[in-house]
Every structure is written in C-alpha cells, then in structure tokens.
Motif scaffolding. Structure first.
Motif, PDB file in Angstrom:
ATOM      1  N   ILE A 231      66.459 -61.493  37.978  1.00 58.25           N
ATOM      2  CA  ILE A 231      67.408 -60.858  37.052  1.00 58.25           C
ATOM      3  C   ILE A 231      68.800 -60.903  37.668  1.00 58.25           C
ATOM      4  CG2 ILE A 231      67.913 -58.773  35.721  1.00 58.25           C
ATOM      5  CD1 ILE A 231      64.938 -57.952  36.450  1.00 58.25           C
ATOM      6  N   ASP A 232      69.796 -61.329  36.898  1.00 57.72           N
ATOM      7  CA  ASP A 232      71.138 -61.473  37.462  1.00 57.72           C
ATOM      8  C   ASP A 232      72.016 -60.235  37.291  1.00 57.72           C
ATOM      9  OD1 ASP A 232      71.729 -61.570  34.778  1.00 57.72           O
ATOM     10  OD2 ASP A 232      72.639 -63.565  34.798  1.00 57.72           O
ATOM     11  N   SER A 233      71.475 -59.177  36.694  1.00 59.64           N
ATOM     12  CA  SER A 233      72.225 -57.920  36.527  1.00 59.64           C
ATOM     13  C   SER A 233      71.585 -56.848  37.404  1.00 59.64           C
ATOM     14  CB  SER A 233      72.205 -57.467  35.057  1.00 59.64           C
ATOM     15  OG  SER A 233      72.521 -56.100  34.939  1.00 59.64           O
ATOM     16  N   ARG A 234      72.360 -56.297  38.320  1.00 62.40           N
ATOM     17  CA  ARG A 234      71.799 -55.286  39.226  1.00 62.40           C
ATOM     18  C   ARG A 234      71.345 -54.041  38.462  1.00 62.40           C
ATOM     19  NH1 ARG A 234      71.381 -54.624  44.439  1.00 62.40           N
ATOM     20  NH2 ARG A 234      72.649 -56.452  44.913  1.00 62.40           N
ATOM     21  N   GLU A 235      72.107 -53.633  37.465  1.00 56.68           N
ATOM     22  CA  GLU A 235      71.746 -52.454  36.673  1.00 56.68           C
ATOM     23  C   GLU A 235      70.428 -52.675  35.937  1.00 56.68           C
ATOM     24  OE1 GLU A 235      73.500 -49.797  32.938  1.00 56.68           O
ATOM     25  OE2 GLU A 235      74.720 -51.382  33.838  1.00 56.68           O
ATOM     26  N   THR A 236      70.294 -53.851  35.301  1.00 52.93           N
ATOM     27  CA  THR A 236      69.053 -54.166  34.587  1.00 52.93           C
ATOM     28  C   THR A 236      67.893 -54.329  35.554  1.00 52.93           C
ATOM     29  OG1 THR A 236      70.344 -55.288  32.895  1.00 52.93           O
ATOM     30  CG2 THR A 236      67.988 -55.733  32.924  1.00 52.93           C
ATOM     31  N   TYR A 237      68.166 -54.906  36.712  1.00 54.86           N
ATOM     32  CA  TYR A 237      67.135 -55.055  37.742  1.00 54.86           C
ATOM     33  C   TYR A 237      66.534 -53.700  38.101  1.00 54.86           C
ATOM     34  CZ  TYR A 237      65.401 -55.159  42.557  1.00 54.86           C
ATOM     35  OH  TYR A 237      64.652 -54.973  43.692  1.00 54.86           O
ATOM     36  N   GLN A 238      67.387 -52.685  38.294  1.00 55.93           N
ATOM     37  CA  GLN A 238      66.895 -51.362  38.659  1.00 55.93           C
ATOM     38  C   GLN A 238      66.063 -50.752  37.522  1.00 55.93           C
ATOM     39  OE1 GLN A 238      67.315 -50.154  41.890  1.00 55.93           O
ATOM     40  NE2 GLN A 238      65.633 -48.914  41.072  1.00 55.93           N
ATOM     41  N   LYS A 239      66.514 -50.975  36.282  1.00 58.95           N
ATOM     42  CA  LYS A 239      65.757 -50.469  35.129  1.00 58.95           C
ATOM     43  C   LYS A 239      64.379 -51.132  35.050  1.00 58.95           C
ATOM     44  CE  LYS A 239      69.701 -49.361  32.128  1.00 58.95           C
ATOM     45  NZ  LYS A 239      70.420 -49.734  30.891  1.00 58.95           N
ATOM     46  N   ILE A 240      64.346 -52.447  35.306  1.00 62.10           N
ATOM     47  CA  ILE A 240      63.084 -53.183  35.235  1.00 62.10           C
ATOM     48  C   ILE A 240      62.136 -52.749  36.347  1.00 62.10           C
ATOM     49  CG2 ILE A 240      62.067 -55.477  35.501  1.00 62.10           C
ATOM     50  CD1 ILE A 240      63.237 -55.040  32.791  1.00 62.10           C
ATOM     51  N   VAL A 241      62.677 -52.519  37.535  1.00 57.74           N
ATOM     52  CA  VAL A 241      61.840 -52.056  38.647  1.00 57.74           C
ATOM     53  C   VAL A 241      61.234 -50.692  38.322  1.00 57.74           C
ATOM     54  CG1 VAL A 241      61.897 -51.237  41.034  1.00 57.74           C
ATOM     55  CG2 VAL A 241      62.977 -53.402  40.442  1.00 57.74           C
ATOM     56  N   ASP A 242      62.052 -49.787  37.784  1.00 57.95           N
ATOM     57  CA  ASP A 242      61.545 -48.453  37.409  1.00 57.95           C
ATOM     58  C   ASP A 242      60.473 -48.571  36.329  1.00 57.95           C
ATOM     59  OD1 ASP A 242      63.325 -47.410  39.206  1.00 57.95           O
ATOM     60  OD2 ASP A 242      64.834 -46.852  37.709  1.00 57.95           O
TER      61      ASP A 242
END
Length: 487
Positions: A231-242
């Motif tokens: 994922i190239d968006s850090r914010e979206t990456y954190q949402k996906i991990v959660d």
C-alpha cells in the motif's frame, strides 16, 4: 506461495487495487470518491411505481435514479411459496416502505438492482436476516468439515440469533468455535443497530454501507493465497493493518507500506496494461490477435490468426491460435471486468477433440475468477456462448465516456457522404426560401473535397440554383457537421 499479490494505490480522490498473479495484472478495482459503488449497501426504500407487466417495481432509495426490484427478489409473505412465484402486485404496493439491498450498481441509463433478501457479511459468516437456514460455501468440499461447520453454526444460531439464517464462508474452513461465535454475535449486533436506524429514518435513507474498496477487497479475497499486500498510503496502510488484525490475522504480517519514490503501479507497468485493456485489439504472442467489442446487449470477442502461419498444417495453426486466445480471453474478461452475455468467435475447427481442449483451456483460465461464469459448448455456428455475472461497470465504462465526435458509434460519415448530404440540403433550402447568396459552413475536410474532387458537381449545382455559393471553414465542426446559411 503462488506469486499473487495486491498493490493498492490510494489518493484522496481515488483508490485503485491491482491483483497481480505471477507478475501479470489480472484484475483491477477502482473506486472514486465522487462515484463510489453502492453494491451491498442497504437502504430504507419507498415503492414509487409497481409494473405488473414487468413483474417488478421501481423503488426510491435517495439516488439520482429510482432502483429496480423484480418480484423474484422480494421475500414472499407465504414461506411455503417458492421464490419468485408470487406476482409483484401481491407483494408490493405504491408508497410501501421496505429495507432493500443493492445487488448491482447503476449502469448507463439503468438504475441500481435491488433485493429484499438482505445479507450482511463478516469474516467467516454471512447473516441472512429473518431466514431459518444455514448454508455452507460450495468451495468447502470436505464432507466431514461441511457437516462440522453446519452443526457448529446451527448451535450458535440457536443460542445467539435464533430468528436468522447464516452462510458459512470459505474462510471458516480454518476457524474455531470461538471465531464463529464472535462473528455470529458481531453480525447480530450490526443487524439490530441497522434495524434501529431504519425505524426512525425517512424513506430514501442509507442505513448500512459496505466497507471501502481496500478493506472490501481484502475481505473478499477469501481463499486466495496472497504473498503480500503493498500500500502506498501510510494512513491507509495503518487502517488496513488494524482491519486485518481484527478480521484477517493470518494476513497481517504480509501487509507492507510501500515508501518508494517510484509510483507503486510502475512496479509491474500496470498503467500501461490499463491503457492496453481499453483498446479493442489484443495482440497474441503467436502473431494472432483478439478484437473485443462491447454493446448494450453483449460483448463479442473475435479471434484472428493475423501473422501466425504455423509450421504444420492449417488445422494445427488454428488450434494453437485458439488455445492461446482462450488463455488471453480468460485474463482479459477479468481485467476489463466484462459481464453479461459474451460471445466468442473462435477460428473454425474441424476436430472435435480440438474444440473440447479449447473449451477446457477457457474454463481453466477462468478458474481463478472470483466472479461466477458459465460456459456453453461450441455451437453449430462455431461460437462459444458464456455469461459472467455483472455487478459493476466494466473498466471501459468506468474510465471512459462515448466519443463526442461520433457519439459512441466508433465511426464517422465520410467527407464524400457529407458532401452529398450538403448538396441535398442546398436543394431543399433553395426551394423554400429566396436568397441572394448561400454560405456553407463545414469542416476543412468537407470543404477541401467540395473545391477539389467535387468541384464539377458543385459548379453544376451552383448553375442549377442560380445563386452564388460561398464556403467558410469552421474549425470546431466535426466532419459530419455543416450549416447552410442564406444571406
């Protein structure tokens, strides 16, 4: 590992998710903030029109266009009646309010398709409100496991949600009793809150929205052995991990943030692949090619040998081209997200065994397709008919619009045709109006033809009408446009 990974390119305006298998782009999902899909969303609708002739109704759900609800998608009042056995006028009346779920996004001039057979998905289970059965995904093939899962979910249903039915998803194959119980309680809580919201909401209100694209894709990739998700968006990456920690814990370690300066889709030349997927012609490695044409009713695929002449007899050349085409078609149908009726015109084969092998190659190419397909045998005319379930617009309809010059026809009238139309228009106008002079406004190509190859015909026409004809090039006119002005 299968060499399968997801690449997610996320911006505030648009999310794009690419499924790459062995280095090749096979699926692309796009969601734009201004045009987010509504499949899976639940609305409190109001029936605005009942159509007995179509055995359907139009329902207002608060969108630009009313949505379509067929009688077969309305839960019968009599549980003993089969699905779709009652007439629409016996099921619904104008002004009636009811909960509906979107099964197909609006497409073209058509509104969304609805059902009252509502389902709410979770990681391992799908809730079917107010139904009393438990089903198990057909992808779980082990009979003992199917029986165990059915027994466990039936026990949980009796304990936590006795008035509802459930479908056991493929992901439940590895789930324990505790995970199934968590899903059952979670879905019951969602349904109760949804009903509470619907009671006080006015008609035309959305009461439940499906997950955003990036989470939805992960949830629906059940059974796919993903090597990694980037994922190239850090914010979206954190949402996906959660999200993954809660629903897909086995996948969490394979989710990565992509920090590279090079755009993530450049890793596999995905933007170039998207551009090629919007073209009619698809080149085959052998030298043959495919032609894809989308129409309102169906999509047609034509196969040609092109520059492939083979090294043996003609039948062998045709067979090899068709085999390669079958594999390419399987990928292109997924990539272009083509749905509905699809007619494939393979090159004519005389050998029945060759026909069987080509159909098998097409079936094998579609085995990894998450969308339901059905393929028929080669018809007497040498055509293969198939269907692919359509729930959202094709890639072409998502990214493109009809050409303003040709109106989506794909062709223009020739300059010669327009010249002759112009001649007829001049004769028509001269008979109706008196004028000292005529002025013709047209495109450069038409006026060039009039003054060159058609100059003799033009002189004859001018002599016949008896008034001078002047010409004016209009750079903004298409080749088909012209005006005849009286001065």
């Amino acid at each position: 590992m299968t060499g399968t990974e997801l690449l997610m390119n996320v911006t505030p305006q648009e999310s794009r998710v690419a499924l790459v298998e062995n280095g090749v782009l096979t699926e692309l999902h796009i969601e734009r903030a201004r045009q987010r899909g509504i499949v899976g969303n639940i609305y409190k609708g109001r029936v605005v029109r009942v159509l007995p002739g179509m055995d359907a109704a139009f329902v207002e759900i608060g969108r630009d266009r009313t949505a379509f609800l067929h009688a077969s998608d309305v839960i019968s009042r009599n549980e003993d009646e089969g699905r779709g056995s009652e007439a629409i006028r016996d099921l619904l009346h104008e002004g009636q309010e009811l909960l509906v779920q979107v099964t197909k996004d609006p497409m073209g001039s058509k509104g969304a398709r609805l059902t009252t057979y509502i389902t709410v998905p979770a990681r391992h289970l799908v809730l079917m409100p107010n139904q009393n059965n438990v089903g198990v995904s057909t992808r779980i093939e082990d009979d003992a496991m199917r029986a165990r899962l059915r027994e466990q979910v039936e026990a949980l249903r009796d304990e936590l949600a006795p008035q509802h039915g459930f479908i056991v998803r493929t992901a439940a194959e590895l789930a324990d009793h505790e995970a199934l119980g968590t899903d059952t309680a979670f879905l019951k809580k969602i349904w109760d809150s949804l009903q509470e919201a619907a009671r006080s909401a006015p008609a035309g209100t959305e009461v439940y929205a499906d997950l955003p694209l990036v989470q939805r894709i992960l949830r629906d990739m059940v059974g796919v052995d993903l090597e990694r998700v980037r994922i190239d968006s850090r914010e979206t990456y954190q949402k996906i991990v959660d999200f993954s920690r809660r629903y897909l814990p086995e996948l969490t370690e394979r989710i990565e943030h992509y920090p590279g300066e090079r755009p993530i889709f450049d890793l596999f030349n995905i933007d170039e692949e998207i551009q090629r997927a919007l073209e009619r012609k698809v080149e085959l490695k052998s030298g043959g090619y495919l032609i894809f044409d989308q129409t309102e009713a169906m999509t047609t695929v034509d196969i040609n040998t092109g520059g492939f002449v083979g090294h043996r007899k003609l039948e062998e050349t045709i067979f090899k081209t068709n085999l390669e085409a079958a594999q390419a078609i399987g990928r292109q149908l997924r990539l272009r997200n083509l749905g509905g009726i699809i007619i494939i015109d393979f090159i004519d084969m005389q050998d029945d065994e060759h026909k069987r092998q080509v159909i098998r190659a097409l079936e094998k190419a579609l085995e990894r397709d998450h969308v339901k397909t059905q393929i028929c045998d080669v018809s007497p005319l040498g055509l293969v008919e198939m269907t692919r379930k359509r729930t959202r617009d094709s890639l072409e309809h998502q990214l493109c619009e009809p050409c303003p010059t040709c109106g989506g026809r794909g062709y223009l009238k020739t300059a010669e045709t327009v010249c002759y139309e112009l001649f007829r228009e001049i004769l028509r106008e001269v008979r109706q109006y008196d004028a000292r002079e005529l002025r013709v406004l047209a495109s450069q190509s038409v006026i060039d033809l009039l003054l060159d190859e058609e100059s003799a015909s033009l002189a004859e026409l001018q002599s016949f009408v008896g008034i001078p004809i002047r010409f004016q090039v209009e750079t903004l006119y298409t080749q088909e446009q012209f005006d005849v002005v009286f001065v």
